[in-house]
Design an enzyme around this catalytic site. Sequence first.
Site, PDB file in Angstrom:
ATOM      1  N   ARG A  89     -49.260 -19.951 -24.083  1.00 53.49           N
ATOM      2  CA  ARG A  89     -48.369 -18.894 -23.608  1.00 53.49           C
ATOM      3  C   ARG A  89     -47.457 -18.462 -24.733  1.00 53.49           C
ATOM      4  O   ARG A  89     -46.827 -19.301 -25.374  1.00 53.49           O
ATOM      5  CB  ARG A  89     -47.463 -19.429 -22.487  1.00 53.49           C
ATOM      6  CG  ARG A  89     -48.104 -19.502 -21.171  1.00 53.49           C
ATOM      7  CD  ARG A  89     -47.114 -19.402 -20.045  1.00 53.49           C
ATOM      8  NE  ARG A  89     -46.050 -20.392 -20.058  1.00 53.49           N
ATOM      9  CZ  ARG A  89     -45.074 -20.426 -19.170  1.00 53.49           C
ATOM     10  NH1 ARG A  89     -45.012 -19.509 -18.231  1.00 53.49           N
ATOM     11  NH2 ARG A  89     -44.162 -21.358 -19.204  1.00 53.49           N
ATOM     12  N   THR A  93     -43.231 -13.253 -24.581  1.00 48.40           N
ATOM     13  CA  THR A  93     -43.803 -12.276 -23.636  1.00 48.40           C
ATOM     14  C   THR A  93     -44.366 -12.952 -22.385  1.00 48.40           C
ATOM     15  O   THR A  93     -44.638 -12.272 -21.394  1.00 48.40           O
ATOM     16  CB  THR A  93     -44.955 -11.503 -24.305  1.00 48.40           C
ATOM     17  OG1 THR A  93     -45.994 -12.453 -24.611  1.00 48.40           O
ATOM     18  CG2 THR A  93     -44.513 -10.821 -25.580  1.00 48.40           C
ATOM     19  N   ASP A 185     -42.263 -29.318 -17.975  1.00 49.79           N
ATOM     20  CA  ASP A 185     -43.470 -28.927 -18.704  1.00 49.79           C
ATOM     21  C   ASP A 185     -44.533 -30.002 -18.463  1.00 49.79           C
ATOM     22  O   ASP A 185     -44.391 -31.147 -18.891  1.00 49.79           O
ATOM     23  CB  ASP A 185     -43.154 -28.812 -20.201  1.00 49.79           C
ATOM     24  CG  ASP A 185     -44.349 -28.282 -20.975  1.00 49.79           C
ATOM     25  OD1 ASP A 185     -44.254 -27.184 -21.527  1.00 49.79           O
ATOM     26  OD2 ASP A 185     -45.396 -28.983 -21.009  1.00 49.79           O
ATOM     27  N   ASP A 188     -45.941 -31.800 -21.547  1.00 48.52           N
ATOM     28  CA  ASP A 188     -44.986 -32.757 -22.120  1.00 48.52           C
ATOM     29  C   ASP A 188     -44.867 -34.009 -21.258  1.00 48.52           C
ATOM     30  O   ASP A 188     -44.746 -35.123 -21.775  1.00 48.52           O
ATOM     31  CB  ASP A 188     -43.598 -32.113 -22.265  1.00 48.52           C
ATOM     32  CG  ASP A 188     -43.527 -31.150 -23.436  1.00 48.52           C
ATOM     33  OD1 ASP A 188     -44.356 -31.273 -24.362  1.00 48.52           O
ATOM     34  OD2 ASP A 188     -42.650 -30.267 -23.420  1.00 48.52           O
TER      35      ASP A 188
HETATM   36  N1  URA Z   1     -45.907 -24.710 -17.206  1.00 45.14           N
HETATM   37  C1  URA Z   1     -45.340 -25.923 -17.011  1.00 45.14           C
HETATM   38  O1  URA Z   1     -45.796 -26.913 -17.572  1.00 45.14           O
HETATM   39  N2  URA Z   1     -44.297 -26.011 -16.198  1.00 45.14           N
HETATM   40  C2  URA Z   1     -43.764 -24.966 -15.551  1.00 45.14           C
HETATM   41  O2  URA Z   1     -42.797 -25.120 -14.799  1.00 45.14           O
HETATM   42  C3  URA Z   1     -44.366 -23.710 -15.774  1.00 45.14           C
HETATM   43  C4  URA Z   1     -45.431 -23.605 -16.599  1.00 45.14           C
END
Ligand code: URA
Length: 195
Positions: A89, A93, A185, A188
């Site tokens: 991503r 944007t 995330d 992560d």
């Molecule tokens: N990707 C993620 O890992 N967590 C989110 O909250 C949104 C996209």
Amino acid sequence: MTILRDKHTSTAQFRQVLREVAFVLGCEATKDLALGNIEIETPLEKLRAPYLEGKKLCFVSILRAGNGLLDGLLDLIPSARVGHVGMYRDHETLEAHRYYFKTPDKLGERLVIMVDPMLATGNTAISAADELKEAGARALKFLCLVAAPEGVEKFSKAHPDIPIITAALDRELNDVGYILPGLGDAGDRIYGTKG
Ligand code: URA
């Protein structure tokens, strides 16, 4: 889901619980697979019993967080083929960009289950589904752990033929595209790459 959402959960426990939840989600995603009947004998009598007809299956992991769901799904269906779509991503944007694409052949004959823990803006999932359809996939499902209403709406508009299987539908996206309350995330959390 509570363990996965809790920021105090360790990386090891996060992975383990994710594997268990993926197994359950996999059951949900495959519960309508076609069944045939065969005649067997129990120790007591003959029986026409249902069995899986064996529709070819393919899980497609959207890298990198999708890989966190694969172990649980392959526990459920060890014979499934696995493809990978690499998308990142753009943090400004929020657009999705592809950097890797590798899938098994005969995608058109398979049930293709795309897997990504988070359905957030929907951009990544939409692009991955576009690419898979371009590569020949006809029957697709999208399996995730947490979905945002915004992502569900956008994805369903772009790909109304692809059902979404999720463990949780959360409240909303924040202004940088994270799901609230969410779990942070996912990549992560799986790989321990933050903090
Ligand atoms: N990707 C993620 O890992 N967590 C989110 O909250 C949104 C996209």
